[in-house]
Design a protein around this motif. Structure first.
Motif, PDB file in Angstrom:
ATOM      1  N   ILE A  22       0.861  -1.180   0.000  1.00  8.58           N
ATOM      2  CA  ILE A  22       0.000   0.000   0.000  1.00  8.58           C
ATOM      3  C   ILE A  22       0.894   1.226   0.000  1.00  8.58           C
ATOM      4  CG2 ILE A  22      -1.797   1.249   1.248  1.00  8.58           C
ATOM      5  CD1 ILE A  22      -2.576  -1.473   2.503  1.00  8.58           C
TER       6      ILE A  22
ATOM      7  N   THR B 107      -3.340   4.873  -2.183  1.00  7.58           N
ATOM      8  CA  THR B 107      -4.299   5.594  -1.352  1.00  7.58           C
ATOM      9  C   THR B 107      -4.234   7.093  -1.626  1.00  7.58           C
ATOM     10  OG1 THR B 107      -2.717   5.861   0.461  1.00  7.58           O
ATOM     11  CG2 THR B 107      -4.109   3.893   0.496  1.00  7.58           C
TER      12      THR B 107
ATOM     13  N   TYR C  15      -7.393   6.902   2.031  1.00  7.51           N
ATOM     14  CA  TYR C  15      -8.426   5.974   1.566  1.00  7.51           C
ATOM     15  C   TYR C  15      -7.995   5.319   0.259  1.00  7.51           C
ATOM     16  CZ  TYR C  15     -11.402   8.286   4.971  1.00  7.51           C
ATOM     17  OH  TYR C  15     -11.934   8.777   6.141  1.00  7.51           O
ATOM     18  N   GLY C  16      -8.454   4.096   0.045  1.00  6.93           N
ATOM     19  CA  GLY C  16      -8.129   3.399  -1.194  1.00  6.93           C
ATOM     20  C   GLY C  16      -8.595   4.195  -2.394  1.00  6.93           C
ATOM     21  N   ASP C  17      -7.715   4.324  -3.395  1.00  4.67           N
ATOM     22  CA  ASP C  17      -8.051   5.113  -4.574  1.00  4.67           C
ATOM     23  C   ASP C  17      -7.928   4.297  -5.857  1.00  4.67           C
ATOM     24  OD1 ASP C  17      -8.763   7.594  -5.862  1.00  4.67           O
ATOM     25  OD2 ASP C  17      -6.670   7.762  -6.489  1.00  4.67           O
TER      26      ASP C  17
END
Length: 95
Positions: free
Chosen positions: A4, A31, A35-37
């Motif tokens: 990540i 991210t 937040y996950g993008d």
């Protein structure tokens, strides 16, 4: 283990990320503001993912169909039908 990284690493460390996804065959999760993008993966990993998804979908479809029917086929029947179909296609392509 999942990799990540912040999305800014895509711009600042593209070569490193590219090397990671190609060598490991695993995606890198990016991210934005915590937040996950997006997900970055090699083309080969993407193709494998697509194939696995298609196989899973077909198996799920067959499972649902089996739940709705009591008709069952032996492996001999299935392979005989498959051979018949393949031979029919081969015969049609000859002429």
């Amino acid at each position: 283990m999942e990799k990540i990284r912040p999305v800014s690493d895509l711009r600042n460390h593209f070569a490193t990320i590219s090397k990671e996804v190609h060598e490991s065959g695993e995606p890198v999760f990016l991210t934005k503001n915590g937040y996950g993008d997006m997900v970055v993966m090699s083309y080969e990993a993407y193709e494998k993912f697509q194939f696995d998804s298609e196989v899973y979908f077909k198996l799920k479809e067959a499972e649902l169909e089996a739940e709705q029917s009591t008709q069952r086929f032996s492996h001999k029947d299935v392979f005989a039908d498959l051979k018949k179909t393949l031979h029919g296609k081969a015969d049609n392509s000859d002429g």
